[in-house]
Design a protein around this motif. Structure first.
Motif, PDB file in Angstrom:
ATOM      1  N   PHE A 480       0.863  -1.182   0.000  1.00 19.18           N
ATOM      2  CA  PHE A 480       0.000   0.000   0.000  1.00 19.18           C
ATOM      3  C   PHE A 480       0.901   1.234   0.000  1.00 19.18           C
ATOM      4  O   PHE A 480       1.979   1.222   0.607  1.00 19.18           O
ATOM      5  N   ALA A 481       0.463   2.271  -0.695  1.00 15.97           N
ATOM      6  CA  ALA A 481       1.231   3.518  -0.703  1.00 15.97           C
ATOM      7  C   ALA A 481       1.408   3.996   0.741  1.00 15.97           C
ATOM      8  O   ALA A 481       0.497   3.882   1.554  1.00 15.97           O
ATOM      9  N   ASP A 482       2.604   4.528   1.001  1.00 18.81           N
ATOM     10  CA  ASP A 482       2.925   4.912   2.381  1.00 18.81           C
ATOM     11  C   ASP A 482       3.590   6.282   2.350  1.00 18.81           C
ATOM     12  O   ASP A 482       4.715   6.428   1.849  1.00 18.81           O
ATOM     13  N   LYS A 483       2.913   7.278   2.903  1.00 25.03           N
ATOM     14  CA  LYS A 483       3.435   8.650   2.806  1.00 25.03           C
ATOM     15  C   LYS A 483       4.775   8.809   3.524  1.00 25.03           C
ATOM     16  O   LYS A 483       5.541   9.713   3.230  1.00 25.03           O
ATOM     17  N   SER A 484       5.059   7.887   4.467  1.00 26.56           N
ATOM     18  CA  SER A 484       6.308   8.026   5.212  1.00 26.56           C
ATOM     19  C   SER A 484       7.528   7.555   4.413  1.00 26.56           C
ATOM     20  O   SER A 484       8.652   7.887   4.747  1.00 26.56           O
ATOM     21  N   ILE A 485       7.296   6.753   3.364  1.00 25.44           N
ATOM     22  CA  ILE A 485       8.455   6.309   2.565  1.00 25.44           C
ATOM     23  C   ILE A 485       8.354   6.680   1.086  1.00 25.44           C
ATOM     24  O   ILE A 485       9.363   6.853   0.420  1.00 25.44           O
ATOM     25  N   ASP A 486       7.137   6.781   0.571  1.00 28.41           N
ATOM     26  CA  ASP A 486       6.974   7.064  -0.860  1.00 28.41           C
ATOM     27  C   ASP A 486       6.937   8.571  -1.099  1.00 28.41           C
ATOM     28  O   ASP A 486       5.876   9.167  -1.367  1.00 28.41           O
ATOM     29  N   ASN A 487       8.110   9.165  -1.034  1.00 28.68           N
ATOM     30  CA  ASN A 487       8.179  10.625  -1.173  1.00 28.68           C
ATOM     31  C   ASN A 487       7.992  11.076  -2.612  1.00 28.68           C
ATOM     32  O   ASN A 487       8.340  10.358  -3.543  1.00 28.68           O
ATOM     33  N   LYS A 488       7.472  12.270  -2.757  1.00 27.99           N
ATOM     34  CA  LYS A 488       7.381  12.892  -4.074  1.00 27.99           C
ATOM     35  C   LYS A 488       8.806  13.150  -4.549  1.00 27.99           C
ATOM     36  O   LYS A 488       9.664  13.557  -3.770  1.00 27.99           O
ATOM     37  N   ARG A 489       9.069  12.894  -5.819  1.00 29.99           N
ATOM     38  CA  ARG A 489      10.434  13.050  -6.307  1.00 29.99           C
ATOM     39  C   ARG A 489      10.720  14.500  -6.662  1.00 29.99           C
ATOM     40  O   ARG A 489      10.056  15.076  -7.536  1.00 29.99           O
ATOM     41  N   GLY A 490      11.707  15.072  -6.019  1.00 29.40           N
ATOM     42  CA  GLY A 490      12.050  16.462  -6.292  1.00 29.40           C
ATOM     43  C   GLY A 490      12.804  16.624  -7.601  1.00 29.40           C
ATOM     44  O   GLY A 490      12.694  17.641  -8.282  1.00 29.40           O
ATOM     45  N   ASP A 491      13.508  15.582  -7.982  1.00 35.20           N
ATOM     46  CA  ASP A 491      14.412  15.661  -9.140  1.00 35.20           C
ATOM     47  C   ASP A 491      13.771  15.148 -10.423  1.00 35.20           C
ATOM     48  O   ASP A 491      14.458  14.881 -11.395  1.00 35.20           O
ATOM     49  N   PHE A 492      12.452  15.033 -10.430  1.00 39.26           N
ATOM     50  CA  PHE A 492      11.799  14.339 -11.544  1.00 39.26           C
ATOM     51  C   PHE A 492      11.985  15.035 -12.886  1.00 39.26           C
ATOM     52  O   PHE A 492      11.696  16.226 -13.039  1.00 39.26           O
ATOM     53  N   GLN A 493      12.470  14.303 -13.866  1.00 37.94           N
ATOM     54  CA  GLN A 493      12.638  14.805 -15.237  1.00 37.94           C
ATOM     55  C   GLN A 493      11.697  14.028 -16.142  1.00 37.94           C
ATOM     56  O   GLN A 493      11.942  12.858 -16.417  1.00 37.94           O
ATOM     57  N   PRO A 494      10.620  14.661 -16.612  1.00 40.82           N
ATOM     58  CA  PRO A 494       9.649  13.899 -17.408  1.00 40.82           C
ATOM     59  C   PRO A 494      10.218  13.419 -18.739  1.00 40.82           C
ATOM     60  O   PRO A 494      10.987  14.124 -19.385  1.00 40.82           O
ATOM     61  N   PRO A 508       1.637  12.225  -1.775  1.00 37.20           N
ATOM     62  CA  PRO A 508       1.816  11.175  -0.758  1.00 37.20           C
ATOM     63  C   PRO A 508       0.654  11.113   0.241  1.00 37.20           C
ATOM     64  O   PRO A 508       0.253  10.020   0.647  1.00 37.20           O
ATOM     65  N   GLU A 509       0.137  12.253   0.583  1.00 41.84           N
ATOM     66  CA  GLU A 509      -0.962  12.307   1.566  1.00 41.84           C
ATOM     67  C   GLU A 509      -2.226  11.685   0.986  1.00 41.84           C
ATOM     68  O   GLU A 509      -2.859  10.825   1.599  1.00 41.84           O
ATOM     69  N   ALA A 510      -2.566  12.108  -0.237  1.00 38.95           N
ATOM     70  CA  ALA A 510      -3.823  11.651  -0.856  1.00 38.95           C
ATOM     71  C   ALA A 510      -3.798  10.158  -1.167  1.00 38.95           C
ATOM     72  O   ALA A 510      -4.836   9.496  -1.156  1.00 38.95           O
ATOM     73  N   TYR A 511      -2.609   9.629  -1.442  1.00 34.26           N
ATOM     74  CA  TYR A 511      -2.523   8.221  -1.836  1.00 34.26           C
ATOM     75  C   TYR A 511      -2.158   7.303  -0.670  1.00 34.26           C
ATOM     76  O   TYR A 511      -2.049   6.086  -0.872  1.00 34.26           O
ATOM     77  N   HIS A 512      -1.964   7.864   0.495  1.00 34.57           N
ATOM     78  CA  HIS A 512      -1.554   7.030   1.627  1.00 34.57           C
ATOM     79  C   HIS A 512      -2.550   5.875   1.838  1.00 34.57           C
ATOM     80  O   HIS A 512      -3.746   6.081   1.993  1.00 34.57           O
ATOM     81  N   GLY A 513      -2.038   4.679   1.788  1.00 35.05           N
ATOM     82  CA  GLY A 513      -2.892   3.495   2.006  1.00 35.05           C
ATOM     83  C   GLY A 513      -3.468   2.880   0.748  1.00 35.05           C
ATOM     84  O   GLY A 513      -4.129   1.836   0.806  1.00 35.05           O
TER      85      GLY A 513
END
Lengths: 547, 547
Positions: A480-494, A508-513
């Motif tokens: 399950f998505a976990d806001k404590s470990i699945d951080n948004k990527r700051g360095d994301f290059q599309p 991370p907050e909206a998808y937690h769980g």
């Protein structure tokens, strides 16, 4: 009559099919409704336990005379009724018919002391695309309301013969051509773990209902992910068999007769043992004698045994990828793939990167095929009532993106498809020559996201590639998505515009769980093998039949 | 350069590929050229004997070190050279390449004392639709002259791996879409039993060459009868497997990418034992790992054994029909069907009438599918050189009969096709329920006529129905038209206009001696079964490997 009135009348018939005594009271306002069956007081403790069991356990106990089909069917009818009231997942609900059938089966058992077939007495739910004589199959189209089926779909007839009990047909999106479940009759079906999340689609009603344990095995269809997306979003196992393994004849469908990429039937369930019960029961009926598109391939126990020997000796060879070159999955999905890779490696098997071969081109060709009649078929179906397209479909039908394909263009696409399929096989052979080992399966994301927020599903490439290649695929729930470990990527290059759009949705907050899954992909018609590998991955992950 | 000059240059290259010492002298003017190999003096007595042998015998003797591939290949090259000079059946002839390959195989055997594969050293002929790296595949199109292949077709590669030696590619009609063999490069290929008769088509060069024993096993393709018609017209066994049994990938074709009715590859040969050698050798290479359209079905010995047990105990159940409701076969064909029915019944088996289900509609749908691009593809191929259509094709391309099909029309046709296929299976199930017995196969005509006079082939319904249903079919040679018993019917009442036209062609004198066959039709992917039944019918008829 205006289409709104026709739809409202049908909707009220659906809602009205729930008996008074099964209406929930005093429960509302929760985002997560998974505990409503226990809290509702509608199911007895024994009924809760039955619905929390496994299909294999239930059929074994019914076949031993320890349980009646009436008791099992009653329990699932009650739980399905609660599901519909909370996540809005039913198109047809017919407990009376189901209980009469269950009684017949109980009488048969009483008289003969034998089960009628391998699924004797087991309630099975069906996507509202399967035809049952005497019922409507609206498939979410207002214009199809009031048309009653005169014949069972082939799979329905064979499941019936094997002893199944039908009691519910579940919701789908209008047209079936989207991965969220919304239509102009029933509105939206939501995820029982969080109503803000989609239950997936197009077999979304099945995903929600099976996850809620209002059904123990649900049957869906998949032309671009429609079994696998709801399985992934609802923490279920799901099988997309290769075309020709299970019968599809006699189903309702959009774009019937389109055969460049075939839709297929398959189960959504809680375990591989239940999946195997379903598949072996259908194959035992020799579906190839009923549907010309089914290949005469009985269940091949030797194939299962061979891969199980490899599992035992630590000799599996799996490929994996976590990016298809078009869209980067959200952090929880990347973590899920890595978790599986680590677990399988940890068990002593070989897991190596697999380079996705021309997936962006495959995605383009697939979209061209789905849109090859320029929307004529689905627009005609909508035209029967005058209903508008739902928003997801409205985008697809935009004139700029949907132009009818000419016959010679179609042939070019079909030839290119065949060539890419062959090149894919070449890549596998090259891998095998290089390593001296057989590639048993490939681990990959099912979607780029965990169970998604409504109206946000924009990319299907991870699921559609399997349909294009016609490879066998089993979804395994991972985490399950976990806001404590699945951080948004700051360095994301599309990589692409769509990559940017998809990644921007991650919160991370909206998808937690939210549930996250992977798929185990094998070559064409290798169901025995991918199911056994999926089972082992589940075992390594500690998945058990959760009650 | 004018297309006529391009064609003439290629034609002279073909004719020039025959070495001086293999040019026949002093033989000409005969209608029947079957004895030319013996009379020519070009083959030694041993070479005559080798070419009159069976493929099974030859590979066994080569595998035992009793024969070299060079000697076998030389013998077949000589006999093929004579065939080309008499019936005009080659598009490519390359004895030097073949003998070099044969030498390699002999060296391999010398060194290892083992055959390289189950076809070690065996010459196999290929229809000019198979690609061999470095050679042209003109397929009878002037515009394709000068394009050299860069890759082998999958089946070619697998046969090579199994040890086959290639030495000739055989003639086809322009477009492949007709059952007689004529094109603007090579002219007409004729029947070695009588030059006034067609060798059939589109694998007509194979039919003529194998019949002449310039080849022991030839490989053709069949989308509407193109293996079976030449087999029937040349007193050969021929297999049209179901789609997906043998690999087709990488072939040249007309209308490539058309997948509503698939063309398939299969052998033309003198016996079922040779057919089985071919099929098992290809399946042993696991063609499904090379061509995505091949189903992972190894040779199923149990299927063969089961039907052989029925054969032994007199328990076969066969249906038969001698008229499809559109066209009444000529008297020799009716007699052939009756002969087989009598023989099989006489051996104690059950043979009952089978009512053809909706064959006229199937024929109409099939024609619609063949013409679904309004001729665009074949006209484009002709346009590359400016060559005109051959007469048989000119009729088909008439604007009134060929209109491009729209995508939604195609889907309607595909859906109707699936439904008719299902209904056909229903009819079989009903038969089985009524009789309590499994229907093992159906006996039917292949064509309405014996080996036909040139330019007279007008009706393909007896062969195309099998392609439409995708049933497995084996042609069994039965008899020869006989003016003393196959009288013209005085009382003939035509069913249709085409029936009248076809029946009017019958002339006992002109057809005296023309080969006549039946086909044994089984459900989809039942090659093991229909081959075993065909073998038994051949045995009952007294067919042996004729030398």
């Amino acid at each position: 009559m205006a289409w709104e009135d026709v739809a409202a009348e049908k909707k009220s018939r659906i809602d009205g099919s729930i008996p008074q005594e099964w209406l929930i009271k005093g429960l509302q306002g929760d985002d997560n409704v998974m505990d409503y069956p226990a809290r509702s007081g509608i199911l007895s403790p024994e009924e809760l336990q039955l619905t929390n069991s496994s299909a294999v356990d239930l059929v074994n106990r019914m076949a031993a005379g320890e349980l009646t089909s009436v008791s099992v069917t009653t329990a699932f009818c009650k739980r399905a009724a609660i599901a519909h009231q909370t996540v809005n997942c039913c198109h047809e609900f017919f407990p009376d018919v189901a209980l009469a059938r269950a009684k017949e089966l109980d009488d048969y058992f009483e008289k003969t002391k034998k089960p009628i077939g391998p699924l004797h007495g087991l309630p099975i739910s069906l996507k509202d695309q399967f035809r049952i004589k005497g019922l409507e199959t609206t498939m979410g189209y207002v214009g199809w309301i009031g048309k009653y089926d005169t014949e069972d779909s082939v799979l329905v007839a064979l499941l019936h013969k094997a002893g199944a009990v039908f009691y519910v047909k579940t919701s789908v999106p209008q047209t079936l051509m989207t991965g969220e479940t919304f239509n102009n009759i029933n509105g939206r079906t939501v995820n029982p773990r969080n109503k803000s999340w989609s239950c997936g689609g197009s077999s979304g009603g099945e995903g929600a209902l099976v996850s809620f344990r209002g059904s123990i095995i649900g049957v869906g269809t998949d032309i671009g992910g429609s079994i696998r997306i709801p399985s992934a979003f609802n923490f279920l196992y799901g099988l997309r068999p290769s075309h020709g393994r299970l019968p599809y004849a006699g189903m309702a469908n959009s774009m019937e007769g389109q055969e460049t990429i075939h839709s297929v039937c398959g189960p959504l369930c809680h375990s591989i043992q239940d999946m195997k019960l379903f598949v072996t029961s259908v194959l035992a009926e020799k579906p190839w004698n009923h549907d010309s598109k089914v290949v005469p391939l009985p269940w091949r126990q030797t194939e299962e045994d061979e891969v199980k020997a490899k599992i035992k000796s630590g000799d599996l060879v799996l490929g994996f990828y976590n990016c298809d070159g078009n869209v980067t999955p959200h952090p929880p999905v990347l973590r899920a793939v890595q978790t599986v890779v680590d677990q399988v490696k940890g068990a002593g098997h070989t897991v190596v990167p697999w380079e996705p071969y021309r997936h962006p081109r495959i995605v383009d060709l697939t979209n061209m095929i789905y849109g090859s009649d320029g929307g004529t078929d689905v627009l005609t179906a909508m035209g029967q009532s005058g209903e508008p397209p739902i928003p997801n479909i409205d985008q697809l039908l935009h004139p700029s993106s949907s132009k009818k394909v000419d016959m010679n263009q179609l042939w070019d696409v079909q030839l290119e498809k065949w060539n890419i399929q062959r090149e894919y096989l070449s890549r596998i052979r090259e891998f095998e020559v290089k390593t001296g080992k057989e590639l048993d399966a490939i681990i990959a994301p099912v979607t780029a996201t965990a169970a998604i927020r409504h109206n946000q599903l924009r990319y299907y490439g991870y699921s559609t590639v399997t349909n294009f290649l016609d490879f066998s695929s089993v979804v395994v729930p991972v985490t399950f998505a976990d806001k404590s470990i699945d951080n948004k990527r700051g360095d994301f290059q599309p990589l692409t515009d769509i990559d940017k759009e998809v990644q921007a949705e991650y919160d991370p907050e909206a998808y937690h769980g939210a549930p996250v899954a992977i798929q185990v992909i094998g070559r064409r018609l290798t169901e025995e093998k991918v199911m056994a590998i999926a089972e082992e991955i589940g075992r390594l992950l500690g998945n058990t039949v959760v009650s």
